[in-house]
Motif scaffolding. Structure first.
Motif, mmCIF file in Angstrom:
data_model
loop_
_atom_site.group_PDB
_atom_site.id
_atom_site.type_symbol
_atom_site.label_atom_id
_atom_site.label_comp_id
_atom_site.label_asym_id
_atom_site.label_seq_id
_atom_site.Cartn_x
_atom_site.Cartn_y
_atom_site.Cartn_z
ATOM 1 N N THR A 85 0.827 -1.204 0.000
ATOM 2 C CA THR A 85 0.000 0.000 0.000
ATOM 3 C C THR A 85 0.859 1.250 0.000
ATOM 4 N N VAL A 88 1.993 2.114 -3.453
ATOM 5 C CA VAL A 88 0.977 2.799 -4.253
ATOM 6 C C VAL A 88 0.864 4.263 -3.837
ATOM 7 N N ARG A 89 0.998 4.538 -2.554
ATOM 8 C CA ARG A 89 0.992 5.930 -2.109
ATOM 9 C C ARG A 89 2.147 6.699 -2.745
ATOM 10 N N THR A 92 1.442 7.491 -6.357
ATOM 11 C CA THR A 92 0.441 8.551 -6.429
ATOM 12 C C THR A 92 1.115 9.908 -6.238
ATOM 13 N N ASP A 93 2.007 9.994 -5.250
ATOM 14 C CA ASP A 93 2.756 11.238 -5.038
ATOM 15 C C ASP A 93 3.639 11.553 -6.236
ATOM 16 N N GLU A 170 -7.816 -0.694 2.935
ATOM 17 C CA GLU A 170 -6.868 0.407 2.739
ATOM 18 C C GLU A 170 -6.163 0.267 1.389
ATOM 19 N N TRP A 171 -5.767 -0.948 1.049
ATOM 20 C CA TRP A 171 -5.143 -1.196 -0.265
ATOM 21 C C TRP A 171 -6.090 -0.778 -1.383
ATOM 22 N N GLU A 173 -8.559 1.291 -1.316
ATOM 23 C CA GLU A 173 -8.762 2.741 -1.339
ATOM 24 C C GLU A 173 -7.567 3.457 -1.952
ATOM 25 N N ARG A 174 -6.376 3.043 -1.590
ATOM 26 C CA ARG A 174 -5.181 3.715 -2.121
ATOM 27 C C ARG A 174 -5.037 3.500 -3.623
ATOM 28 N N LEU A 177 -7.481 5.890 -5.196
ATOM 29 C CA LEU A 177 -6.987 7.272 -5.164
ATOM 30 C C LEU A 177 -5.923 7.496 -6.235
ATOM 31 N N TRP A 178 -5.083 6.486 -6.451
ATOM 32 C CA TRP A 178 -4.082 6.584 -7.516
ATOM 33 C C TRP A 178 -4.770 6.713 -8.877
#
Length: 228
Positions: A85, A88-89, A92-93, A170-171, A173-174, A177-178
């Motif tokens: 996760t 992936v964050r 996304t950043d 959480e995975w 959702e992330r 979001l990506w």
């Protein structure tokens, strides 16, 4: 006393760092100044190539997490999923770098991309496959333990099964979001008409943003809210 810093590892490179990290090959994967048709190709390639590396790691963590679920080692599976996760964050950043690529510059470099599309990403395809495998293994654990998915919310965070379910949400959702951020970037620099416009490439991106790998875990939240 002089220290000997000569490399001891085999392979090309002037140092052991270069040889282990294969920096000569890694830094040679981008188009050279003589090959590019626009200077921002380096920015575009670095963002996407680093994304592929993080997705490779995420898929590996998901595959190992799945094996741990099959073995009943749920806390370790949760820890591995948390690492995936975070990857992936980070990608996304990483999309924030593309804020500095204007639509005019993107159009100028598009001929260099051919017909390439993010939908062809091998890392993303592997992440999709391993996510499905994780969901299947988790479902088998629920069946073995006689626990309905609907009972996983509200979560009992003292229970490894519930903690893993939370990590899976959480995975999901992330990843979503990506996808949403990717969609916004496509609108910002790609000049695509927004979702809903006939023939817009953004239509598929918008559709994928609502996809869930583990819909039963999200459904459990709806049941929990309805019961309150």
């Amino acid at each position: 006393m002089k220290h000997d810093h000569s490399p001891v590892l085999p392979g090309p490179g002037a140092t052991d760092y270069a040889r282990y990290m294969q920096t000569d090959a890694l830094l040679g994967l981008q188009r050279s100044p003589g090959e590019v048709i626009h200077r921002d190709e380096l920015l575009f390639q670095v963002v996407h190539q680093s994304t592929e590396l993080w997705l490779k790691l995420a898929a590996a963590e998901l595959a190992e997490a799945t094996a741990r679920v099959v073995a009943g080692q749920l806390p370790m599976a949760e820890a591995l999923l948390v690492r995936a996760t975070l990857a992936v964050r980070l990608i996304t950043d990483g999309l924030e770098m593309l804020r500095y690529l204007s639509p005019v510059d993107f159009r100028a470099m598009q001929p260099a991309l051919g017909k390439g599309s993010g939908a062809e990403s091998p890392g993303w395809r592997q992440v999709q496959a391993t996510s499905r495998q994780l969901g299947h293994a988790f479902g088998e654990q629920l069946d073995t333990r006689g626990v309905p998915a609907a009972d996983l919310c509200p979560a009992d965070l003292s229970d490894p099964l519930h903690r893993l379910a939370e990590a899976m949400v959480e995975w999901d959702e992330r990843v979503s979001l990506w996808r949403v951020r990717h969609y916004q970037v496509a609108l910002r620099i790609g000049g695509h008409p927004p979702a809903g416009s006939p023939g817009s490439p953004a239509n598929m991106l918008a559709k994928l943003a609502g996809h869930r790998f583990f819909p039963e875990l999200w459904q459990a939240r709806l049941h929990s809210t309805a019961d309150e």
